[in-house]
Write an enzyme that holds these catalytic residues in place. Sequence first.
Site, PDB file in Angstrom:
ATOM      1  N   LYS A   1       0.855  -1.191   0.000  1.00  0.00           N
ATOM      2  CA  LYS A   1       0.000   0.000   0.000  1.00  0.00           C
ATOM      3  C   LYS A   1       0.890   1.240   0.000  1.00  0.00           C
ATOM      4  O   LYS A   1       1.969   1.244   0.624  1.00  0.00           O
ATOM      5  CB  LYS A   1      -0.868  -0.040   1.251  1.00  0.00           C
ATOM      6  CG  LYS A   1      -1.869   1.078   1.426  1.00  0.00           C
ATOM      7  CD  LYS A   1      -2.669   0.826   2.721  1.00  0.00           C
ATOM      8  CE  LYS A   1      -3.735   1.860   2.964  1.00  0.00           C
ATOM      9  NZ  LYS A   1      -4.541   1.551   4.176  1.00  0.00           N
TER      10      LYS A   1
ATOM     11  N   SER B   1      -9.302   1.579   3.232  1.00  0.00           N
ATOM     12  CA  SER B   1      -8.431   2.383   2.411  1.00  0.00           C
ATOM     13  C   SER B   1      -7.396   1.609   1.610  1.00  0.00           C
ATOM     14  O   SER B   1      -6.811   2.152   0.672  1.00  0.00           O
ATOM     15  CB  SER B   1      -7.687   3.390   3.283  1.00  0.00           C
ATOM     16  OG  SER B   1      -6.877   2.701   4.241  1.00  0.00           O
TER      17      SER B   1
ATOM     18  N   SER C   1      -9.607  -1.271   7.215  1.00  0.00           N
ATOM     19  CA  SER C   1      -9.072  -0.796   5.937  1.00  0.00           C
ATOM     20  C   SER C   1      -8.377  -1.850   5.098  1.00  0.00           C
ATOM     21  O   SER C   1      -8.146  -1.632   3.903  1.00  0.00           O
ATOM     22  CB  SER C   1      -8.077   0.346   6.170  1.00  0.00           C
ATOM     23  OG  SER C   1      -8.750   1.554   6.374  1.00  0.00           O
TER      24      SER C   1
END
Lengths: 470, 75
Positions: free
Chosen positions: A83, A153, A177
């Site tokens: 990420k 996210s 997330s």
Amino acid sequence: VNGAAAAPLPTIAEAAASIAGRTLTPIELVEQVIRRLESSEPVVHAYASVDPDAALAAAEEATREIATDGPRGPLHGIPVNLKDIFLTRDLPTAAGSKVLRGYRPDEDSAVAGRLKRAGAIVVGKTVTHEFAYGQNVVPTRNPWDLDRYCGGSSAGAGVSIAVGSALGAMGTDTGGSLRLPAAMNGVSALKPTFGRVSTAGVIPLSPTMDHAGPAARTVEDVSILLTEIAGFDPADPGASRRPVPRYAGELKGSIKGLRIGVDRDYYFSGVGEPLVLSAVEAAIEVLSGLGAELVEVNVPELEHATTVAETIVLAEAATVHRASVSEHADQYDPRTRLRLEVGQLILATDYLSAQRVRRQLQLSMRDTFRAKRLDALVGPTLGTLPILVADLPSMRPPSKSTLSLPWLRYTGPFNVTGQPALTVPCGEADGLPIAMQIAGRPWDEITVLKIGHAYQTATDWHKRIPLDIA
Amino acid sequence: MTNRGSTQESQPEREAPPSTPLGSLADHAGLPSGADTEQIAPLLANYTRRIRALAPRDVLAGGPAITFYASWDDE
């Protein structure tokens, strides 16, 4: 095209076995993944940055090393991603924000460093909501239905595994997330116990709620990744010194006799969609059929978890970003900025109240596990199917009453308590994935993973692929 | 829309009282120019009301320490 076809790419476990057996080279595998990436990216936008040439160069080096000395371990030559809030020395780190556009750190995050030392090949950085806060709209799309939200996210983490543009993905999870995008894209992911995986070098959102963890197609792959990234790190003040088991080696064996709790008041009380809840009920019955003992439980304090989480995250995120918002307010997405400004006004007394209620929830959960002799707690990861992007709260002006995302209800409690929580795909409705969450005792990832692996041995939801882009 | 930028422009002297109570708090908290206190106020009120409703009345609840670690150990 949705379908029940077997995944076209090998799992990490399969690829590692082939690499060790000299029937597959890292170059061949990385080339295959890059082709998948190039064909899928124009549609799903899972990556914030990629460097195929660097990945191929690393794959060539891994291929040479393995030919001479054999693999360092099961991740040697395996294509993975991170990420875009994990610092990486050789790729940009922008955290989905204009604030960090062009930022190239001098060093790797702890997780990136561990992956590289294990011989993994970093293909790229995946899309995140701005600073992992989940407020802005990302370009990433759900490959099961391109009009649907992909979760966040760690948006690109879930999507990249679903389309096969990496075999393993690293995400972060502050309220769900990582588990939510995994659930919405039909893949497996684990939020480990707080302190199990170092968050050093991860741009923080809420330091007492942030967790780093792996996503992959199978629980076995998640276990392989966790083994390599877990462990004490003096650079992370929250990191534990507890020994790290070889998780993947502990998965086999029956789950007969394990006691699995179900809190129907909280997880099946009508908040979720009936199609989703019935699929998760069916998954729980599979666990029962495998010999697990189902135990009805009730933890009333779970109802407080979202309020506690919101207060803590608001205040901690505002603290993290205080100086930056002051200097670069106009570069933040307006929704992220609004939340950070609200957080700046949370009183210390309210923040500390939230931490005290948090401790009460932890103790209540502990007492329930002890009183009922539980090994795990199961329920839905998400109570709804992935919603249309057009219906996202972030597509509308902020509500006057709340900014919270309703789907944190099921995942957020385990960020509050710090317990490990695994998500596995367990069904489909309207061609969209449904997922079950399995939470365990602190530091007992093994039991959680073992239950998830047993479930995947008995079912094939994890083998389904969303989009024919081969 | 009320924002701190316009509030500050209409009140050039920093010592002057702000137009709203939240504006005063926003000043104290150091919110950037342009912070939209009309949007912030109801959100803040909502979060604050909900966490205060949960705040333990028993001052000993949860034990003496505030901890975010996940351990269930008794020590």
